[in-house]
Design a protein around this motif. Structure first.
Motif, PDB file in Angstrom:
ATOM      1  N   SER A 161      33.625  45.706  34.406  1.00 46.54           N
ATOM      2  CA  SER A 161      32.664  46.045  33.344  1.00 46.54           C
ATOM      3  C   SER A 161      31.508  45.049  33.309  1.00 46.54           C
ATOM      4  CB  SER A 161      33.355  46.131  31.991  1.00 46.54           C
ATOM      5  OG  SER A 161      33.914  44.894  31.644  1.00 46.54           O
ATOM      6  N   LYS A 162      31.769  43.771  33.616  1.00 40.76           N
ATOM      7  CA  LYS A 162      30.682  42.783  33.669  1.00 40.76           C
ATOM      8  C   LYS A 162      29.724  43.087  34.823  1.00 40.76           C
ATOM      9  CE  LYS A 162      33.244  39.045  31.507  1.00 40.76           C
ATOM     10  NZ  LYS A 162      33.854  37.726  31.688  1.00 40.76           N
ATOM     11  N   ILE A 163      30.294  43.487  35.959  1.00 42.45           N
ATOM     12  CA  ILE A 163      29.446  43.816  37.114  1.00 42.45           C
ATOM     13  C   ILE A 163      28.606  45.050  36.818  1.00 42.45           C
ATOM     14  CG2 ILE A 163      29.469  44.575  39.526  1.00 42.45           C
ATOM     15  CD1 ILE A 163      32.019  42.861  39.871  1.00 42.45           C
ATOM     16  N   ASN A 189      26.622  48.550  43.589  1.00 41.34           N
ATOM     17  CA  ASN A 189      27.514  49.619  44.045  1.00 41.34           C
ATOM     18  C   ASN A 189      28.468  49.134  45.130  1.00 41.34           C
ATOM     19  OD1 ASN A 189      26.463  51.464  42.251  1.00 41.34           O
ATOM     20  ND2 ASN A 189      24.951  52.237  43.704  1.00 41.34           N
ATOM     21  N   ASP A 190      27.954  48.329  46.057  1.00 37.75           N
ATOM     22  CA  ASP A 190      28.816  47.790  47.113  1.00 37.75           C
ATOM     23  C   ASP A 190      29.871  46.850  46.527  1.00 37.75           C
ATOM     24  OD1 ASP A 190      27.382  49.175  49.026  1.00 37.75           O
ATOM     25  OD2 ASP A 190      26.015  47.504  49.415  1.00 37.75           O
ATOM     26  N   ALA A 191      29.462  46.019  45.581  1.00 44.24           N
ATOM     27  CA  ALA A 191      30.404  45.097  44.944  1.00 44.24           C
ATOM     28  C   ALA A 191      31.481  45.868  44.202  1.00 44.24           C
ATOM     29  CB  ALA A 191      29.661  44.165  43.993  1.00 44.24           C
ATOM     30  N   LEU A 192      31.097  46.946  43.521  1.00 44.82           N
ATOM     31  CA  LEU A 192      32.086  47.754  42.799  1.00 44.82           C
ATOM     32  C   LEU A 192      33.037  48.465  43.758  1.00 44.82           C
ATOM     33  CD1 LEU A 192      29.834  49.208  39.964  1.00 44.82           C
ATOM     34  CD2 LEU A 192      31.695  47.558  39.711  1.00 44.82           C
ATOM     35  N   LYS A 203      36.982  47.885  43.794  1.00 41.55           N
ATOM     36  CA  LYS A 203      37.928  49.010  43.700  1.00 41.55           C
ATOM     37  C   LYS A 203      39.033  48.862  44.752  1.00 41.55           C
ATOM     38  CE  LYS A 203      38.013  54.043  44.022  1.00 41.55           C
ATOM     39  NZ  LYS A 203      37.217  55.237  44.328  1.00 41.55           N
ATOM     40  N   ASP A 204      38.654  48.494  45.980  1.00 41.54           N
ATOM     41  CA  ASP A 204      39.659  48.274  47.034  1.00 41.54           C
ATOM     42  C   ASP A 204      40.609  47.136  46.661  1.00 41.54           C
ATOM     43  OD1 ASP A 204      38.484  50.271  48.519  1.00 41.54           O
ATOM     44  OD2 ASP A 204      37.394  48.911  49.852  1.00 41.54           O
ATOM     45  N   ILE A 205      40.059  46.069  46.134  1.00 43.43           N
ATOM     46  CA  ILE A 205      40.892  44.927  45.734  1.00 43.43           C
ATOM     47  C   ILE A 205      41.849  45.348  44.613  1.00 43.43           C
ATOM     48  CG2 ILE A 205      40.835  42.672  44.609  1.00 43.43           C
ATOM     49  CD1 ILE A 205      38.244  42.100  46.168  1.00 43.43           C
ATOM     50  N   THR A 206      41.345  46.095  43.643  1.00 44.10           N
ATOM     51  CA  THR A 206      42.180  46.545  42.518  1.00 44.10           C
ATOM     52  C   THR A 206      43.310  47.441  43.003  1.00 44.10           C
ATOM     53  OG1 THR A 206      40.244  46.440  41.072  1.00 44.10           O
ATOM     54  CG2 THR A 206      42.146  47.675  40.268  1.00 44.10           C
ATOM     55  N   ARG A 214      32.908  37.890  47.361  1.00 46.73           N
ATOM     56  CA  ARG A 214      32.265  36.664  46.900  1.00 46.73           C
ATOM     57  C   ARG A 214      30.773  36.640  47.276  1.00 46.73           C
ATOM     58  NH1 ARG A 214      36.509  33.145  48.466  1.00 46.73           N
ATOM     59  NH2 ARG A 214      37.393  32.667  46.467  1.00 46.73           N
ATOM     60  N   SER A 215      30.468  37.158  48.461  1.00 46.20           N
ATOM     61  CA  SER A 215      29.089  37.090  48.958  1.00 46.20           C
ATOM     62  C   SER A 215      28.108  37.909  48.118  1.00 46.20           C
ATOM     63  CB  SER A 215      29.035  37.553  50.415  1.00 46.20           C
ATOM     64  OG  SER A 215      29.272  38.943  50.487  1.00 46.20           O
ATOM     65  N   PHE A 216      28.591  38.905  47.396  1.00 47.74           N
ATOM     66  CA  PHE A 216      27.700  39.721  46.563  1.00 47.74           C
ATOM     67  C   PHE A 216      27.126  38.934  45.384  1.00 47.74           C
ATOM     68  CE2 PHE A 216      30.493  43.191  48.265  1.00 47.74           C
ATOM     69  CZ  PHE A 216      29.518  43.805  49.022  1.00 47.74           C
ATOM     70  N   PHE A 217      27.758  37.829  45.017  1.00 46.67           N
ATOM     71  CA  PHE A 217      27.383  37.124  43.793  1.00 46.67           C
ATOM     72  C   PHE A 217      26.635  35.827  44.040  1.00 46.67           C
ATOM     73  CE2 PHE A 217      31.047  39.803  43.079  1.00 46.67           C
ATOM     74  CZ  PHE A 217      30.542  40.628  42.089  1.00 46.67           C
ATOM     75  N   LYS A 218      26.139  35.642  45.251  1.00 46.99           N
ATOM     76  CA  LYS A 218      25.325  34.457  45.535  1.00 46.99           C
ATOM     77  C   LYS A 218      24.037  34.489  44.731  1.00 46.99           C
ATOM     78  CE  LYS A 218      27.185  33.589  50.066  1.00 46.99           C
ATOM     79  NZ  LYS A 218      26.992  33.643  51.509  1.00 46.99           N
ATOM     80  N   GLU A 219      23.516  35.672  44.490  1.00 49.06           N
ATOM     81  CA  GLU A 219      22.270  35.817  43.733  1.00 49.06           C
ATOM     82  C   GLU A 219      22.504  35.921  42.227  1.00 49.06           C
ATOM     83  OE1 GLU A 219      21.262  40.437  43.607  1.00 49.06           O
ATOM     84  OE2 GLU A 219      21.474  39.684  45.661  1.00 49.06           O
ATOM     85  N   ALA A 220      23.767  35.936  41.807  1.00 46.75           N
ATOM     86  CA  ALA A 220      24.083  36.060  40.377  1.00 46.75           C
ATOM     87  C   ALA A 220      24.990  34.914  39.934  1.00 46.75           C
ATOM     88  CB  ALA A 220      24.746  37.400  40.109  1.00 46.75           C
ATOM     89  N   PRO A 221      24.414  33.723  39.694  1.00 45.35           N
ATOM     90  CA  PRO A 221      25.248  32.570  39.320  1.00 45.35           C
ATOM     91  C   PRO A 221      25.987  32.754  37.994  1.00 45.35           C
ATOM     92  CG  PRO A 221      22.897  32.025  39.204  1.00 45.35           C
ATOM     93  CD  PRO A 221      23.008  33.389  39.769  1.00 45.35           C
ATOM     94  N   GLU A 222      25.492  33.643  37.131  1.00 42.39           N
ATOM     95  CA  GLU A 222      26.163  33.866  35.845  1.00 42.39           C
ATOM     96  C   GLU A 222      27.516  34.557  36.007  1.00 42.39           C
ATOM     97  OE1 GLU A 222      23.686  37.518  36.620  1.00 42.39           O
ATOM     98  OE2 GLU A 222      23.319  35.379  36.764  1.00 42.39           O
ATOM     99  N   LEU A 223      27.706  35.280  37.111  1.00 48.82           N
ATOM    100  CA  LEU A 223      28.977  35.977  37.353  1.00 48.82           C
ATOM    101  C   LEU A 223      29.937  35.189  38.254  1.00 48.82           C
ATOM    102  CD1 LEU A 223      27.760  39.656  37.843  1.00 48.82           C
ATOM    103  CD2 LEU A 223      29.001  38.728  35.911  1.00 48.82           C
TER     104      LEU A 223
END
Length: 163
Positions: free
Chosen positions: A102-104, A113-116, A120-123, A141-150
């Motif tokens: 939900s945060k993503i 969309n790719d991160a979700l 989903k696969d991890i879940t 992990r690589s999807f969040f390099k541009e989003a330090p808040e997450l």
């Protein structure tokens, strides 16, 4: 799951030929010859029931009983699958993954969309108690390099699910 119908032969006038039809549309004429083999192959969705057919607990005369007990067997399997899936929702790991989802979804990262999809696969792997491969966690992990808040939330969840 399984129903019995009576049909007629191409040259016949009486509906006296029993057919078994599954919910998925597959059907067979109730066999005279090779009853055990044909029925155990057709009704192989339920292992216990298949074994009972092979042990000759049922004959061609027991069609009503076959339909009733096969449906009971599949009903039991369906209920146990639903119980297992609801138990997975009570898992704290799955709850943490859903919270992160939900945060993503409310974030503005470019590859949301790719991160979700990876989440989903991890879940799915966590809920079925499988090991999560490193390539999956690293790509997530690589999807969040541009989003330090997450990143703290992502690291917390990944630490929780690591086996």
């Amino acid at each position: 799951f399984l129903s019995q119908y009576n049909g007629r032969q191409p040259n016949g006038y009486i509906y006296d030929t029993p057919y078994l039809v599954k919910r998925d549309g597959s059907s067979i004429e109730l066999p005279n010859l090779s009853f055990k083999k044909v029925m155990s192959n057709f009704l192989n969705d339920c292992r216990d029931f298949k074994e009972r057919i092979l042990k000759e607990e049922f004959s061609r005369k027991d069609v009503d009983k076959i339909v009733r007990e096969y449906n009971s067997c599949l009903d039991l399997q369906t209920k146990s699958a639903n119980i297992n899936s609801s138990a997975a929702l009570d898992d704290p790991k799955v709850a943490a993954l859903n919270s992160l989802k939900s945060k993503i979804e409310s974030s503005s990262i470019t590859s949301k969309n790719d991160a979700l999809d990876v989440l989903k696969d991890i879940t799915m792997k966590v809920s079925s108690n499988q090991t999560i491969p490193n390539y999956l966690t690293e790509s997530f992990r690589s999807f969040f390099k541009e989003a330090p808040e997450l990143q703290p939330d992502v690291e917390k969840v990944l630490a929780m699910i690591k086996k």
